[in-house]
Design a protein around this motif. Sequence first.
Motif, PDB file in Angstrom:
ATOM      1  N   VAL A 228       7.986  -3.054   3.869  1.00  0.00           N
ATOM      2  CA  VAL A 228       6.662  -3.428   3.366  1.00  0.00           C
ATOM      3  C   VAL A 228       6.794  -4.347   2.162  1.00  0.00           C
ATOM      4  O   VAL A 228       6.070  -5.336   2.027  1.00  0.00           O
ATOM      5  CB  VAL A 228       5.853  -2.168   3.006  1.00  0.00           C
TER       6      VAL A 228
ATOM      7  N   TYR B 163      11.447  -1.207  15.750  1.00  0.00           N
ATOM      8  CA  TYR B 163      10.054  -0.886  15.473  1.00  0.00           C
ATOM      9  C   TYR B 163       9.945   0.048  14.274  1.00  0.00           C
ATOM     10  O   TYR B 163      10.878   0.762  13.961  1.00  0.00           O
ATOM     11  CB  TYR B 163       9.419  -0.254  16.714  1.00  0.00           C
TER      12      TYR B 163
ATOM     13  N   PHE C 197       0.818  -1.205   0.000  1.00  0.00           N
ATOM     14  CA  PHE C 197       0.000   0.000   0.000  1.00  0.00           C
ATOM     15  C   PHE C 197       0.850   1.253   0.000  1.00  0.00           C
ATOM     16  O   PHE C 197       2.067   1.213   0.064  1.00  0.00           O
ATOM     17  CB  PHE C 197      -0.947  -0.004   1.203  1.00  0.00           C
TER      18      PHE C 197
ATOM     19  N   HIS D   7       8.742   2.893  13.656  1.00  0.00           N
ATOM     20  CA  HIS D   7       8.999   4.325  13.745  1.00  0.00           C
ATOM     21  C   HIS D   7      10.486   4.634  13.804  1.00  0.00           C
ATOM     22  O   HIS D   7      10.906   5.773  13.720  1.00  0.00           O
ATOM     23  CB  HIS D   7       8.302   4.927  14.967  1.00  0.00           C
TER      24      HIS D   7
ATOM     25  N   THR E  60       1.674   4.176   8.000  1.00  0.00           N
ATOM     26  CA  THR E  60       0.439   3.641   8.571  1.00  0.00           C
ATOM     27  C   THR E  60       0.215   2.181   8.235  1.00  0.00           C
ATOM     28  O   THR E  60      -0.656   1.535   8.792  1.00  0.00           O
ATOM     29  CB  THR E  60      -0.782   4.432   8.071  1.00  0.00           C
ATOM     30  N   THR E  61       1.005   1.654   7.291  1.00  0.00           N
ATOM     31  CA  THR E  61       0.794   0.265   6.899  1.00  0.00           C
ATOM     32  C   THR E  61       1.402  -0.710   7.903  1.00  0.00           C
ATOM     33  O   THR E  61       1.007  -1.862   7.968  1.00  0.00           O
ATOM     34  CB  THR E  61       1.422  -0.006   5.522  1.00  0.00           C
ATOM     35  N   LEU E  62       2.384  -0.246   8.653  1.00  0.00           N
ATOM     36  CA  LEU E  62       3.033  -1.152   9.592  1.00  0.00           C
ATOM     37  C   LEU E  62       2.494  -0.913  10.990  1.00  0.00           C
ATOM     38  O   LEU E  62       2.324   0.229  11.406  1.00  0.00           O
ATOM     39  CB  LEU E  62       4.554  -0.899   9.582  1.00  0.00           C
ATOM     40  N   ASN E  63       2.236  -1.980  11.704  1.00  0.00           N
ATOM     41  CA  ASN E  63       1.734  -1.858  13.063  1.00  0.00           C
ATOM     42  C   ASN E  63       2.819  -1.288  13.968  1.00  0.00           C
ATOM     43  O   ASN E  63       3.873  -1.872  14.121  1.00  0.00           O
ATOM     44  CB  ASN E  63       1.315  -3.249  13.562  1.00  0.00           C
ATOM     45  N   PRO E  64       2.548  -0.128  14.558  1.00  0.00           N
ATOM     46  CA  PRO E  64       3.621   0.525  15.325  1.00  0.00           C
ATOM     47  C   PRO E  64       4.045  -0.221  16.582  1.00  0.00           C
ATOM     48  O   PRO E  64       5.101   0.056  17.132  1.00  0.00           O
ATOM     49  CB  PRO E  64       3.007   1.890  15.692  1.00  0.00           C
ATOM     50  N   LEU E  65       3.198  -1.152  17.026  1.00  0.00           N
ATOM     51  CA  LEU E  65       3.545  -1.810  18.285  1.00  0.00           C
ATOM     52  C   LEU E  65       4.274  -3.135  18.120  1.00  0.00           C
ATOM     53  O   LEU E  65       4.650  -3.756  19.100  1.00  0.00           O
ATOM     54  CB  LEU E  65       2.270  -2.051  19.113  1.00  0.00           C
ATOM     55  N   TYR E  66       4.422  -3.580  16.884  1.00  0.00           N
ATOM     56  CA  TYR E  66       5.126  -4.841  16.668  1.00  0.00           C
ATOM     57  C   TYR E  66       6.466  -4.568  16.011  1.00  0.00           C
ATOM     58  O   TYR E  66       6.564  -3.746  15.119  1.00  0.00           O
ATOM     59  CB  TYR E  66       4.318  -5.738  15.709  1.00  0.00           C
TER      60      TYR E  66
END
Lengths: 328, 325, 328
Positions: free
Chosen positions: A163, A150, A95, A152, A100-106
């Motif tokens: 991605v 992570y 995408f 970020h 925003t495509t990657l889960n920030p907590l994993y």
Amino acid sequence: MPLLEVKNLRVQFPTRRGVLTAVDDVSFTIDEGEVLGVVGESGAGKSITGAAIIRLIEPPGRISGGEVILGGRRIDDLPAEEMRHVRGKQIGAIFQDPLTTLNPLYSIGRQLAETMQTHLGLSDRDARARAIRWLEDVGIPGAAQRIDAYPHQFSGGMRQRVVIALALCAEPRLVIADEPTTALDVSIQAQVIALLKRLCREHGTAVMLVTHDMGVIAETADRVAVMYAGRIAEIGPVRDVVKNARHPYTEGLMGSIPSLTHRVERLRQIDGSMPRLTDIPRGCAFNPRCSRAFDRCRAERPELMPTGGASRAACWLYAERGEARDAA
Amino acid sequence: MAGEARGTEAAAAQPAPPMPRPMGPVARFLDSDLWYSFSHSPLTIVSAVVALTLIGGALFAPVLAPHNPFDLATLNLMDAFNPPAWLEGGERQFLLGTDDQGRDLLSTIMYGARISLFVGFCSVIFAMTLGVTIGLVAGFVGGTTDAVLMRIADIKLTFPAILVALLVDGLVRAALPRELHDRIALWVVIFAIGISNWVQYARTVRGSTLVEKNKEYVMAARVIGLSSSRIMTSHVLPNVMGPVLVIATLNLGFAILAEATLSFLGVGVPPTQPSLGTLIRIGNDFLFSGEWWITVFPGITLALMVLSVNLLGDWLRDALNPKLR
Amino acid sequence: MFAFIVSRLLQALPVMLTVSLISFAMFAYVGDPVAIMLGQDYTEAQRQALIRDLGLDQPFIVQFWEFLKNAVQGNFGLSYRLARPVSDLILERMPATLELSFTAAFLALAIGVPMGVYTGLYRNSLLSRFFLTISLIGVSLPTFLIGILLILVFAVDLGVLPSFGRGDTVMVGGWWATGFLTVSGLKALILPSITLGLFQMTLIMRLVRSEMLEVLRTDYIKFARARGLSNRAIHFGHALKNTLVPVITITGLQLGAIIAFAIVTETVFQWPGMGLLFIQAVANADIPIMAAYLMMIALLFVLINLVVDLLYYLVDPRLRGSLAGSAR
């Protein structure tokens, strides 16, 4: 046999103002290992076509007609659980916005391992080792240390590489890349596209590359489909469509791209704008803006037809024997 | 829109589509998404009806109430403790029964609802005015003023609203001599509840102000030489009011509950102007002797009032939320 | 992390100072402690003597400093009405309130969170609608009304549960009177804790639900679906984790609200806790108790906020990353 066959696909959104047809009777094919570019203005329906293929249309939108056939098997009517197996394993997706495509907590390692374990049944250790190799493949320096980092903690370009790795790690046969470089800096765009191209070539993965950037298409795609108001206006090998556009809309598009090599007096502009989905004109959707429209254009909607060259266009100009006609 | 092909042969051959007639304000409203979502949600319609009934009954209590519960001349202790009309021992003229002094419950509820709503609305308006002003000033002026105001807001937020309301009420009660306090008790409650709840408004308005501040129309206004306060009130304010109204609607339910709680605890409105909370408190004493209606009916009224206001607030918030469209 | 804690504590300082100031101002300016303590008849000499004794003739700053010194040691003087040391009164009542509050909080979380997750995931099921209706009622009924209704049903009509008091308590550690260890203590706990917890339970449920719905709409969930991850992994792995992060803050703040609302519940059930003490103080203008309660609550809230911040820090890697410095 082509890898992917889309036949008469129609996607509709019921709203209180009526039913909106976002993708209207669209048909195309993609062969193994081929890169098909899908280009058009915002709102032309390109992203929705991609979403429809992997059946991730947001309700109340739905596929209301047509078929999607992958490797000879219909996938548009599969039960949800089977479709889930197709996603990721057979068809991957990339995408637009890597943040925003990657889960920030994993951690990215966890997201990679999770995908591979779901589809390839690897052990934890193997998944982790493979994840590191993927990160190296997509050009992340110090992969073995960064694997637990992570999202970020990466720059935009690096994130999009992650991605890409995520989309390809389950070894799909087709990847749908929806505006993969639009959110990136111009200097990074070329790198990321080159990476995508190289990896897909190496793994034999076909690509449906959706974008509004003709430059990217010209560099990367084998064939290109030009979409307008939910329909395909023209489709054919990249060289032909770019150099020898047949459909008046494609002509207009090509003429509006500035060139570094020739002198152009004025950039051509197509008058007016793409119609809203609620107000698509009768007949050919482009007819109000077309300088060569005639009566038949306003009355009947044209199908894709041979044009004498290698591409096909949905335009009545080519109705007779595939040769161009003068306007009436 | 489609059809605007200028300077082409097509334009000459095809007449332009007719322009839509401009709609009057009523027609526009009926066509809007707001009305659509309202008229298609039965729950919202019902709660609107309930709310209007309650508000109407409360507003027009002096006219509509079958009895006047404050007119001592009409009270008769023989009428005390009548159960509701449909139970054995009840009488038609006292539809919901009577309390320990022979007052008709239906009438006291209507008057009580009046007080509850009055305090609720006033405290919301007070909180809104206070919060919006603070938010505007903080956002517009910025700098230290902003920092200080927001720090105060943070400190205030550490405490739950009900506690602040209790505290303020208690302080005023301790500070003033008794008769003075009784006379202005109603306003003290309004003040206490209002001051416990301004932060949400302030934060939202501050956020919007910060955004608007950088827009061109504000710079233009400054260039013309309008004073800051003028710019704030006439230009920025109208643009930030939308979310404020949603907060206000949602807060109305809380304000009514807060007043009821304070009155129930005995530190709210004075006993001469009983609200629904006061009525529930009085009725509580008779719970164990079996006269349940004295407390239950005011309770149901209160619950219906807050429920319908909350539902309306929920609907308004969802209908105005661009993300959900 | 150490720096984090220290910085948070420093931020808490102005809060505590402000609250102390307000508490002290209550003492100094509200009401006349001399008049209250001396009663009706007193001579001017007695008054002056008492003023000197109490140190009321000292400048403001000196009095404030004395106040702070005493406060830190837990000395708030004597209650105006009960003529006992305030600290004794508060310590006596604290276990009752804390036990009630924690039970209520536990109930609110244990029921609210799962219900919220369920109604977020299965939006349209019958059970969801049922839960949502209950939650709406819970949010609209004032705490005291719930208490009254519960008393009406369970104590008056059915007669199975007590309607006031704590039941029998057991002394633990020489100081803490607990109701957990006796049957009558537990029975007495049921109605009050449900009353206290119901409002918070519905609040938490609605919050978790709306967070869940937000999260399910994000790009990373879409990407997870596009990768063919199982529903279980998506819902209870990705979505749940991201939902719970903001829920932690709110829950922490709710604990504060519970302790505040205990005032109401304790009044309805005549539960001998700090809340009942406070409301009696408000009704009687008993300043020392009000001031002490205020300071204690402030301290409690500050501590709760600190713990919440710590939890946040542990759970959200973005906060950690910003302190460790991001890699590029």
